[in-house]
Design an enzyme around this catalytic site. Structure first.
Site, short mmCIF file in Angstrom:
data_model
loop_
_atom_site.label_atom_id
_atom_site.label_comp_id
_atom_site.label_asym_id
_atom_site.label_seq_id
_atom_site.Cartn_x
_atom_site.Cartn_y
_atom_site.Cartn_z
N TYR A 155 0.85 -1.16 0.02
CA TYR A 155 0.22 -0.08 -0.02
C TYR A 155 0.85 1.40 0.12
O TYR A 155 0.55 2.18 -0.86
CB TYR A 155 -0.81 -0.14 1.20
N LYS A 159 1.30 4.16 -2.86
CA LYS A 159 0.79 5.68 -2.61
C LYS A 159 2.16 6.59 -3.00
O LYS A 159 2.04 7.53 -3.38
CB LYS A 159 0.56 5.81 -1.27
#
Ligand SMILES: NC(=O)c1ccc[n+]([C@@H]2O[C@H](COP(=O)([O-])OP(=O)(O)OC[C@H]3O[C@@H](n4cnc5c(N)ncnc54)[C@H](OP(=O)(O)O)[C@@H]3O)[C@@H](O)[C@H]2O)c1
Length: 230
Positions: A155, A159
């Site tokens: 994750y 990002k």
């Protein structure tokens, strides 16, 4: 009437962003990958100052992104605001040394390539707006300058890469305000019940960038209406 499209908007920060924009009189294309949930969410937002229309959009489905862009091009001549909100954290995204590469790949497809594909597909409609804005909902977890942690590495990687997509689009498209936002830690299905922020607080900077921030501000990473380091 200004137009806005929000991805992953059947719940959480995306839904709240759609609600606040419709309350301010935007015509909102509320998009979701789950038709039933998206239609129900759009129905719940009926009666605000601006209309809310459901459009099916799975950001990880390249063909589907193209279909959604074609459908919306039939409904409007221009798109003023694109909010790339949809995002995932997958089970098994626990440790960089052991995370399965399919988990990393799927996370990147949704959180990084999804927003890029959506921005590309909607570019003609955005370029037809006088002051187009693209807002990528990122995370402090992707910040390199603060030092990377150990949680949800796929994750966080996705990002960081989304932040790079933001900076690259901003450099390539001087006529469009392209920015990334960290909403803070927010009480949603992703953030969990223990998070300190409400969805209203989480959506605040997103909506501010969509409505009030100077269109000259482009290529930045924001939290609480302030620029933060990448
Ligand atoms: N909550 C936090 O503390 C926090 C902190 C920093 C950043 N963020 C970011 O804020 C954004 C919104 O998160 P949230 O907290 O509101 O999480 P959420 O409640 O889990 O909502 C995420 C939304 O994204 C949708 N989505 C996932 N994959 C999709 C796909 N392939 N196509 C279209 N929609 C898809 C989900 O749809 P389904 O229901 O169909 O899965 C859901 O509507 C995310 O980008 C997240 O990374 C959140």
């Amino acid at each position: 009437m200004k137009t806005a499209l929000v991805t992953g908007a059947a719940k959480g920060i995306g839904y709240e962003t759609a609600r606040q924009l419709a309350k301010r009189g935007f015509r909102v294309f509320l998009t979701a990958r789950d038709r039933q949930a998206g239609e129900a969410a759009a129905a719940r937002l009926a009666g605000l100052a601006g209309p809310v229309e459901f459009v099916h959009l799975d950001v990880a489905d390249a063909a589907g992104v193209g279909h959604a862009a074609a459908e919306i091009a039939h409904r409007t001549d221009a798109l003023d605001v694109l909010v790339n909100n949809a995002g995932i954290i997958l089970d098994g995204d626990d440790a960089i040394a052991t995370v399965a590469l399919p988990v990393v790949r799927k996370t990147l497809e949704t959180n990084t390539l999804g927003p890029l594909a959506v921005a590309q597909a909607f570019l003609p409609l955005l370029q037809a707006s006088r002051h187009p804005r693209v807002i990528n909902v990122s995370s402090g977890g992707g910040q390199l300058s603060e030092g990377m942690g150990t949680w949800s590495p796929a994750y966080c990687l996705s990002k960081t890469a989304l932040n790079a997509v933001t900076a690259l689009l901003a450099a390539a498209l001087p006529g469009i305000a392209v920015n990334a936002v960290c909403p803070g830690w927010v009480r949603t299905d992703m953030g969990g019940e223990g998070a300190p922020r409400s969805v209203e607080e989480g959506a605040d900077t997103i909506v501010w960038l969509a409505t009030k921030a100077s269109p000259e501000q482009t290529g930045f990473f924001w939290r609480d209406r302030q620029v933060i380091p990448w």
